[in-house]
Design a protein around this motif. Structure first.
Motif, short mmCIF file in Angstrom:
data_model
loop_
_atom_site.label_atom_id
_atom_site.label_comp_id
_atom_site.label_asym_id
_atom_site.label_seq_id
_atom_site.Cartn_x
_atom_site.Cartn_y
_atom_site.Cartn_z
N VAL A 65 32.88 50.61 -2.95
CA VAL A 65 31.94 51.08 -1.92
C VAL A 65 30.73 51.74 -2.57
O VAL A 65 29.59 51.50 -2.18
CB VAL A 65 32.64 52.07 -0.95
N ARG A 110 28.37 49.32 -3.79
CA ARG A 110 27.88 48.46 -2.70
C ARG A 110 28.44 47.04 -2.75
O ARG A 110 27.88 46.12 -2.17
CB ARG A 110 26.35 48.42 -2.68
N LEU A 170 31.36 46.62 -1.48
CA LEU A 170 32.01 46.68 -0.17
C LEU A 170 31.24 47.64 0.72
O LEU A 170 30.67 48.62 0.23
CB LEU A 170 33.46 47.17 -0.30
N SER A 171 31.24 47.35 2.01
CA SER A 171 30.65 48.30 2.95
C SER A 171 31.66 49.42 3.22
O SER A 171 32.85 49.29 2.91
CB SER A 171 30.30 47.60 4.25
N ARG A 172 31.19 50.52 3.80
CA ARG A 172 32.11 51.62 4.13
C ARG A 172 33.15 51.18 5.14
O ARG A 172 34.31 51.59 5.07
CB ARG A 172 31.32 52.82 4.66
N THR A 173 32.74 50.33 6.07
CA THR A 173 33.69 49.82 7.06
C THR A 173 34.78 49.00 6.40
O THR A 173 35.97 49.14 6.71
CB THR A 173 32.96 48.96 8.10
N GLU A 174 34.39 48.14 5.44
CA GLU A 174 35.37 47.33 4.72
C GLU A 174 36.31 48.20 3.90
O GLU A 174 37.52 47.95 3.84
CB GLU A 174 34.65 46.33 3.80
#
Length: 293
Positions: free
Chosen positions: A163, A166, A168-172
Motif C-alpha cells: 500500500v 502504491r 495496492l490501494s488502501r481498499t485492496e
C-alpha cells in the motif's frame, strides 16, 4: 507460498533441537560442522552450489554465501515438493527457515566480518536445514500446524508495504487483511479436533497462495521477488515497452543506479525509511517500463 506462513525462529530452534550432530558440535569446531554440511550438500546437490568446501572460507572473507545460494536452495525445495519427496507444508517451512537464516547471516555480516562464534552458529543452523531437506521431514511434525495464524503479522507487514508503495490501494489492502483473518478462522475450525488433515492443509496452502498472488510480491513457485529480481525484470521489459531510445537510455541509467543500491542493502542492514525509498523507486521504474506483473 512464501515464508510468512510459518514461525522461522521457533522452527529453527526446533530443528536444531532435533539435530544431534548440531547439538553435540562444539562452538569452536567450525571445520567439523563444515565437513558435515559438505557431506549432506554433496548428497543433495553434488558440487553445483559451490559451498561444499568454501562456505566457511566465504564467511571468513566477510561474504554471505547463504544469501548468494538462496535461489539454488529454494529451487531444490520446489523440485522436491513437485516430486513428492517432501510435503508442501515442509517445503513452505523450509523456505521460511532458510529466509530467517539468511536474515541472520546478513545481520552477522553487516560489518563484513564474522566471528568464530557467529560462523559456528550459522553452520549449525544450516546443517539442521540441510538435514531436513535430506530426510524429507522435520522431526517435530506437530509444529506444522497453526501456520496461518502465526503468519498474520508478516502478512500484514507485506500488505502495508504494498500500500505504501502504491502497488495496492488502501481498499485492496484492507480487503486482503480481512480475507486473511477469515482464513485464520478456517484454520481454527480445522484444528478443533486437534489435528489438520492432509486435505485440509492442501486447502490452506491453496488459499494462502491465492492471497500471496493478490499481494503481488511473490513469483511463480513461491520465490520472493526481491528488488534486484524486479529490477532485472525492468531491464528485460524495455525492449517491448514501446519507448523511445532516449527514454530507454534514461531508464537503464536509473535501473543500474538502483541495482547498485539494492546490492548494497543486501550486504548491510537498511533502515525502514531506506527500504521504503528503494521500494518506491523500483515501483516507479516498473510503471514507466510497463512491466507486466
Amino acid at each position: 507460498m512464501t515464508a510468512t506462513h510459518c514461525l522461522p525462529a521457533a522452527a529453527l530452534a526446533l530443528a536444531l533441537a532435533a539435530s544431534p550432530a548440531a547439538a553435540q558440535t562444539p562452538v569452536d569446531a567450525p571445520s567439523q560442522q563444515q565437513e558435515r554440511i559438505g557431506a549432506i550438500l554433496g548428497a543433495l546437490f553434488g558440487d553445483r552450489l559451490g559451498v561444499t568446501t568454501s562456505i566457511e572460507s566465504q564467511w571468513a572473507a566477510g561474504r554471505t554465501p547463504l544469501l548468494t545460494q538462496r535461489a539454488q536452495f529454494t529451487a531444490r525445495i520446489d523440485s522436491d515438493v513437485r516430486s513428492g519427496a517432501i510435503s508442501q507444508m515442509t517445503g513452505t517451512r523450509l523456505k521460511s527457515d532458510y529466509a530467517a537464516l539468511v536474515d541472520l547471516e546478513t545481520r552477522y555480516g553487516a560489518d563484513r566480518r564474522f566471528t568464530a562464534e557467529e560462523r559456528s552458529d550459522l553452520a549449525s543452523r544450516y546443517s539442521a536445514l540441510t538435514r531436513v531437506l535430506s530426510d524429507g521431514r522435520y522431526a517435530d511434525a506437530s509444529s506444522d500446524t497453526a501456520s496461518v495464524a502465526g503468519g498474520k503479522a508478516d502478512f500484514d507487514r507485506r500488505v502495508d508495504a504494498a500500500v505504501s508503495s502504491r502497488r495496492l490501494s488502501r481498499t485492496e489492502g484492507t480487503r486482503l487483511k480481512t480475507d486473511y483473518n477469515a482464513l485464520i478462522q478456517v484454520e481454527a475450525g480445522y484444528l478443533r479436533d486437534g489435528q489438520i488433515t492432509a486435505r485440509e492443509r492442501e486447502d490452506l496452502d491453496t488459499r494462502l497462495d491465492a492471497l500471496d498472488a493478490r499481494v503481488g510480491d511473490v513469483g511463480y513457485g513461491g520465490a520472493v521477488q526481491t528488488p534486484r529480481n524486479r529490477l532485472d525484470a525492468v531491464l528485460r521489459a524495455l525492449s517491448s515497452a514501446g519507448l523511445s531510445v532516449a527514454a530507454q537510455t534514461q531508464l537503464r541509467v536509473e535501473q543500474e543506479d538502483l541495482s547498485r543500491l539494492a546490492a548494497a542493502y543486501e550486504r548491510l542492514t537498511p533502515s525502514t525509511d531506506e527500504r521504503a525509498y528503494l521500494e518506491r523507486r523500483v515501483s516507479e521504474l516498473e510503471t514507466r517500463a510497463k512491466v507486466r506483473r
